[in-house]
Scaffold this motif. Structure first.
Motif, PDB file in Angstrom:
ATOM      1  N   GLU A  60      10.682  25.659 -19.201  1.00 29.33           N
ATOM      2  CA  GLU A  60      12.276  25.705 -18.109  1.00 29.33           C
ATOM      3  C   GLU A  60      12.492  25.072 -16.870  1.00 29.33           C
ATOM      4  OE1 GLU A  60      12.951  29.707 -17.238  1.00 29.33           O
ATOM      5  OE2 GLU A  60      12.738  30.256 -19.601  1.00 29.33           O
ATOM      6  N   ALA A  61      11.413  24.382 -16.956  1.00 28.91           N
ATOM      7  CA  ALA A  61      11.064  23.773 -15.256  1.00 28.91           C
ATOM      8  C   ALA A  61      11.756  22.667 -14.710  1.00 28.91           C
ATOM      9  CB  ALA A  61       9.487  22.870 -15.647  1.00 28.91           C
ATOM     10  N   PRO A  62      12.005  21.991 -15.783  1.00 30.92           N
ATOM     11  CA  PRO A  62      12.844  20.932 -15.223  1.00 30.92           C
ATOM     12  C   PRO A  62      14.598  20.825 -15.003  1.00 30.92           C
ATOM     13  CG  PRO A  62      11.855  19.674 -17.167  1.00 30.92           C
ATOM     14  CD  PRO A  62      11.859  21.034 -17.698  1.00 30.92           C
ATOM     15  N   ARG A  63      15.321  21.963 -16.023  1.00 28.62           N
ATOM     16  CA  ARG A  63      16.570  22.547 -15.395  1.00 28.62           C
ATOM     17  C   ARG A  63      16.362  23.177 -14.511  1.00 28.62           C
ATOM     18  NH1 ARG A  63      20.440  21.469 -18.447  1.00 28.62           N
ATOM     19  NH2 ARG A  63      19.311  20.822 -20.263  1.00 28.62           N
ATOM     20  N   THR A  64      15.891  24.350 -14.419  1.00 27.70           N
ATOM     21  CA  THR A  64      15.124  25.438 -13.590  1.00 27.70           C
ATOM     22  C   THR A  64      15.063  24.818 -12.527  1.00 27.70           C
ATOM     23  OG1 THR A  64      14.928  27.146 -14.844  1.00 27.70           O
ATOM     24  CG2 THR A  64      14.440  27.364 -12.531  1.00 27.70           C
ATOM     25  N   LEU A  65      14.187  23.703 -11.877  1.00 30.23           N
ATOM     26  CA  LEU A  65      13.771  23.068 -10.801  1.00 30.23           C
ATOM     27  C   LEU A  65      15.234  22.032  -9.949  1.00 30.23           C
ATOM     28  CD1 LEU A  65      11.456  22.413  -8.891  1.00 30.23           C
ATOM     29  CD2 LEU A  65      10.433  20.427 -10.172  1.00 30.23           C
ATOM     30  N   ALA A  66      15.467  21.298 -10.897  1.00 32.44           N
ATOM     31  CA  ALA A  66      16.621  20.704 -10.542  1.00 32.44           C
ATOM     32  C   ALA A  66      18.093  21.352  -9.738  1.00 32.44           C
ATOM     33  CB  ALA A  66      17.181  19.895 -12.241  1.00 32.44           C
ATOM     34  N   GLY A  67      18.136  22.488 -10.363  1.00 31.82           N
ATOM     35  CA  GLY A  67      18.692  23.845 -10.319  1.00 31.82           C
ATOM     36  C   GLY A  67      18.666  23.859  -8.726  1.00 31.82           C
ATOM     37  N   ALA A  91      16.795  12.439  -9.963  1.00 30.62           N
ATOM     38  CA  ALA A  91      16.084  12.378 -10.802  1.00 30.62           C
ATOM     39  C   ALA A  91      14.972  12.982 -12.340  1.00 30.62           C
ATOM     40  CB  ALA A  91      14.508  11.600  -9.787  1.00 30.62           C
ATOM     41  N   ILE A  92      14.988  14.309 -11.744  1.00 29.70           N
ATOM     42  CA  ILE A  92      14.841  15.396 -12.911  1.00 29.70           C
ATOM     43  C   ILE A  92      15.906  15.312 -13.935  1.00 29.70           C
ATOM     44  CG2 ILE A  92      14.645  17.473 -13.614  1.00 29.70           C
ATOM     45  CD1 ILE A  92      13.536  18.184 -10.586  1.00 29.70           C
ATOM     46  N   GLU A  93      17.237  14.879 -13.441  1.00 31.61           N
ATOM     47  CA  GLU A  93      18.466  15.132 -14.213  1.00 31.61           C
ATOM     48  C   GLU A  93      18.680  13.888 -15.035  1.00 31.61           C
ATOM     49  OE1 GLU A  93      21.068  18.131 -11.683  1.00 31.61           O
ATOM     50  OE2 GLU A  93      21.707  15.991 -11.730  1.00 31.61           O
ATOM     51  N   LEU A  94      17.775  12.364 -14.326  1.00 29.45           N
ATOM     52  CA  LEU A  94      18.194  11.402 -15.057  1.00 29.45           C
ATOM     53  C   LEU A  94      16.780  11.754 -16.303  1.00 29.45           C
ATOM     54  CD1 LEU A  94      19.457   8.427 -15.290  1.00 29.45           C
ATOM     55  CD2 LEU A  94      18.116   7.641 -13.942  1.00 29.45           C
ATOM     56  N   ASN A  95      15.637  10.983 -15.549  1.00 26.70           N
ATOM     57  CA  ASN A  95      14.584  11.117 -15.811  1.00 26.70           C
ATOM     58  C   ASN A  95      14.115  12.055 -17.164  1.00 26.70           C
ATOM     59  OD1 ASN A  95      15.151   8.659 -14.969  1.00 26.70           O
ATOM     60  ND2 ASN A  95      13.879   9.683 -12.988  1.00 26.70           N
ATOM     61  N   GLU A  96      13.986  13.033 -17.290  1.00 22.39           N
ATOM     62  CA  GLU A  96      13.896  14.029 -17.903  1.00 22.39           C
ATOM     63  C   GLU A  96      15.223  14.759 -18.312  1.00 22.39           C
ATOM     64  OE1 GLU A  96      10.805  17.286 -16.053  1.00 22.39           O
ATOM     65  OE2 GLU A  96      10.814  15.974 -13.715  1.00 22.39           O
ATOM     66  N   PHE A 104      24.366  10.927 -11.782  1.00 18.83           N
ATOM     67  CA  PHE A 104      25.387  10.299 -10.988  1.00 18.83           C
ATOM     68  C   PHE A 104      25.739  10.801  -9.589  1.00 18.83           C
ATOM     69  CE2 PHE A 104      29.287   8.428 -10.015  1.00 18.83           C
ATOM     70  CZ  PHE A 104      28.728   7.229  -9.420  1.00 18.83           C
ATOM     71  N   PHE A 105      26.032  11.680  -9.828  1.00 20.03           N
ATOM     72  CA  PHE A 105      27.034  13.032  -9.179  1.00 20.03           C
ATOM     73  C   PHE A 105      25.518  13.558  -8.714  1.00 20.03           C
ATOM     74  CE2 PHE A 105      27.509  17.480  -7.847  1.00 20.03           C
ATOM     75  CZ  PHE A 105      28.839  17.430  -6.929  1.00 20.03           C
ATOM     76  N   ALA A 106      24.696  13.978  -8.792  1.00 16.75           N
ATOM     77  CA  ALA A 106      23.905  14.496  -7.863  1.00 16.75           C
ATOM     78  C   ALA A 106      23.310  13.453  -6.714  1.00 16.75           C
ATOM     79  CB  ALA A 106      22.709  15.106  -8.862  1.00 16.75           C
ATOM     80  N   ALA A 107      22.688  11.942  -7.297  1.00 15.87           N
ATOM     81  CA  ALA A 107      23.315  10.767  -6.731  1.00 15.87           C
ATOM     82  C   ALA A 107      24.142  10.745  -5.496  1.00 15.87           C
ATOM     83  CB  ALA A 107      22.827   9.892  -7.291  1.00 15.87           C
ATOM     84  N   GLY A 108      25.718  10.640  -5.729  1.00 15.08           N
ATOM     85  CA  GLY A 108      26.467  10.725  -5.193  1.00 15.08           C
ATOM     86  C   GLY A 108      26.206  11.943  -3.997  1.00 15.08           C
ATOM     87  N   ARG A 109      26.063  13.451  -4.622  1.00 13.17           N
ATOM     88  CA  ARG A 109      26.017  14.339  -3.474  1.00 13.17           C
ATOM     89  C   ARG A 109      25.088  13.622  -1.895  1.00 13.17           C
ATOM     90  NH1 ARG A 109      30.081  16.667  -1.656  1.00 13.17           N
ATOM     91  NH2 ARG A 109      28.540  18.612  -1.154  1.00 13.17           N
ATOM     92  N   ALA A 110      24.567  13.756  -2.364  1.00 13.77           N
ATOM     93  CA  ALA A 110      22.116  13.210  -1.512  1.00 13.77           C
ATOM     94  C   ALA A 110      23.167  11.786  -0.789  1.00 13.77           C
ATOM     95  CB  ALA A 110      21.740  12.220  -3.297  1.00 13.77           C
ATOM     96  N   LEU A 111      24.278  11.363  -1.331  1.00 11.63           N
ATOM     97  CA  LEU A 111      24.491   9.981  -0.267  1.00 11.63           C
ATOM     98  C   LEU A 111      25.816  10.330   0.731  1.00 11.63           C
ATOM     99  CD1 LEU A 111      24.320   6.782  -2.879  1.00 11.63           C
ATOM    100  CD2 LEU A 111      23.459   7.128  -0.744  1.00 11.63           C
TER     101      LEU A 111
END
Length: 599
Positions: A60-67, A91-96, A104-111
């Motif tokens: 469950e690590a990728p999805r939980t960690l991304a959250g 990075a997790i959402e794109l690569n894993e 794309f949404f997460a990167a937009g929130r970061a910026l």
């Protein structure tokens, strides 16, 4: 407790990680996750905490960690650390998770929290490109490239990638500087997209782009580029070479443009201008092609007069000049050149034109024309010239006009027609439609017209008689179409499809019925059936073709295009804008006409 008391954040984080591992060993998974999450809240970049979390969370690590990262990014009081957390989630959402839209949404929130975040810019570019958000990806990558250090090893790759993104967007002005020499490696589909936005490039870049396009696409392809597109590429390449003063290269490009699209007016003009000194025969061909355009350019006539003279084709130069004189557009020098020849008496010997294909104009053909020719005698009886009231007196004795008409009739391979002197129409020259065709000539024709103009007028009228079109020569296109339609209705076999014919004309039908016998109808039936099946949508082409055939004969007999063109241009005001004038001028400078002229 140790984490709470530690004075150094690093020590505190290490203690919290140890506490989490202890909780995990004791079987308290939730406590372990909470403690590691607390570490990430303090430092979203703590890779040790993230690694331990992955070990505890398992599959469950990728999805939980991304959250977890998303929550931290949203809640963190420090905007820069919040941006780091959002970038980690991206990075997790794109690569894993392979979820480019979420990344794309997460990167937009970061910026949104930190517009200068380098990881977020990279994630925005990567996820935007994958998810089809090309413009956003290009904007992010451009900003990342601008922030890169001078020695950034990845900068060269970013530039090429950004160039491809701009190519995808059709932004040639931005793409070409980024691509540099790699333009030659750009995929064909991207080359085509770049071409759509290449209008504002510097000439050097335009040459690079369109030269590559011409190399990659030597022939049209499906669905593109089409032949028209390829011609446009070659045309743009030629213009760019011209802007750089590279005339030889420009000539090659314009040749390619004309080869691909022979009716490319602008490319033909450039080809004519550039080849005038280098290859005058090629320039002549280009100007002749321009003369086939609608309307033909008058300046091509001027150019042809000079080019023909330059290559030693004096007779062709005279004809081009004479056409300009007939149009009233000759320069003083051109008028002088024309007068030097035209002032001489017309040659006694006339060209023999009987059934000469050169004087049969385009359009004077087809099923309807064949039907009209076969019914010429019947049409002559149905549409006779009104000679009542003593309109014309038969000329019986010797007469200068009669001698000229007799000579023209011999040249056309026909019997000399009767000659009538018009009493109240001083300038008329017209065929007489009667059982025995004749020619009606006004008393002042020899005074009003030059000898060469008289030859044209007489030969044009006799040309109609020779071709059997004298009864229909004066009909408008609509009237001509109506006449053909009624002939078809009268003679076509039962069951023929008449749906394509013009509307019925009862008066015309009645008139034809009186003159076309049952025997004639039977003879005309096969032609009428063909005419019904091949009925044109418009009748202008046939009408003007019939007229031009007679005028070609008149021009050949007169020997002077100025004589013929001046009369037709007076009858049809508008110069080369009028098809009647343009078509005769084209014939006057054609090899077909030049071959008819005395050598």
């Amino acid at each position: 407790r140790e984490a709470t008391l530690a004075p150094d954040p690093g020590q505190a984080a290490g203690a919290m990680v140890e506490a989490a591992l202890l909780a995990a060993d004791m079987g308290d998974r939730t406590e372990a996750v909470n403690r590691l999450t607390t570490v990430l809240e303090t430092d979203p970049n703590n890779s040790q905490a993230a690694m331990k979390l992955r070990g505890i969370l398992g599959d469950e690590a990728p999805r939980t960690l991304a959250g977890i990262y998303e929550r931290i990014g949203h809640d963190h009081a420090d905007a820069k650390l919040g941006a780091v957390a959002w970038a980690q989630a991206a990075a997790i959402e794109l690569n894993e998770l392979k979820d480019a839209p979420a990344a794309f949404f997460a990167a937009g929130r970061a910026l949104a929290r930190d517009g200068e975040s380098v990881p977020a810019l990279e994630m925005r570019a990567d996820s935007g490109e994958i998810s089809g958000r090309t413009q956003d990806a290009a904007d992010a990558l451009q900003k990342r490239l601008a922030a890169a250090a001078a020695d950034e090893p990845r900068a060269a790759g970013w530039k090429l990638r950004l160039g491809r993104l701009y190519a995808e967007l059709g932004d040639a002005e931005k793409a070409l500087p980024m691509l540099g020499d790699a333009l030659g490696e750009l995929q064909p589909v991207l080359l085509l997209k770049v071409a759509t936005g290449a209008r504002s490039l510097k000439p050097e870049d335009t040459v690079r782009l369109y030269r590559r396009l011409v190399e990659v696409f030597p022939e049209p392809a499906e669905p593109e580029p089409t032949r028209v597109q390829l011609a446009a590429f070659a045309d743009e390449l030629g213009r760019a070479h011209l802007a750089l003063g590279q005339q030889d290269e420009a000539l090659v490009a314009f040749r390619k443009a004309v080869e691909l699209e022979p009716h490319n007016r602008l490319a033909l003009r450039q080809l004519a201008d550039l080849s005038a000194q280098r290859a005058p025969e090629e320039a002549i061909a280009a100007h002749r092609a321009l003369m086939e355009m609608t309307p033909p350019p008058q300046d091509s006539l001027h150019a042809l007069a000079g080019l023909f003279k330059a290559v030693g084709r004096e007779d062709a130069a005279f004809c081009a000049t004479a056409a300009l004189v007939g149009l009233g557009a000759a320069t003083p020098e051109e008028r002088t050149l024309h007068e030097g020849t035209a002032s001489r008496p017309p040659p006694v010997e006339l060209p023999q034109l009987a059934d000469n294909a050169a004087v049969h104009a385009p359009g004077d053909e087809g099923a309807a024309r064949e039907l009209l020719a076969a019914a010429a005698a019947e049409l002559g009886r149905a549409l006779p010239t009104d000679m009542s009231g003593g309109r014309g007196a038969l000329v019986k004795g010797d007469n200068p006009v009669r001698r000229v008409v007799a000579a023209i009739a011999r040249a056309l391979g026909m019997t000399e027609p009767s000659l009538f002197l018009a009493r109240n129409e001083p300038a008329v020259v017209a065929p007489v439609v009667a059982e025995s065709p004749g020619l009606l000539v006004g008393a002042e024709v020899p005074k009003r017209y030059s000898p060469r103009q008289q030859r044209f007028l007489y030969a044009r009228a006799l040309g109609h008689i020779r071709r059997g079109t004298h009864a229909i020569a004066s009909l408008t296109p609509a009237r001509l179409g109506g006449l053909v339609a009624e002939l078809v209705r009268l003679a076509a076999p039962s069951g023929t499809d008449l749906s394509k014919l013009p509307p019925a004309d009862s008066a015309l039908a009645e008139m034809l019925a009186r003159q076309v016998s049952q025997e004639a109808r039977a003879r005309l039936a096969p032609l009428a059936a063909r005419a019904a099946a091949e009925t044109p949508s418009a009748w202008e082409a046939l009408s003007i073709g019939i007229r031009e055939s007679a005028e070609r004969a008149g021009l050949a007999v007169s020997g002077d295009p100025a004589a013929a063109v001046s009369i037709v241009a007076t009858e049809c005001p508008g110069g080369l804008e009028r098809p009647e004038v343009a078509r005769l001028v084209r014939f006057a400078i054609s090899d077909a006409y030049l071959a008819l002229r005395p050598k």
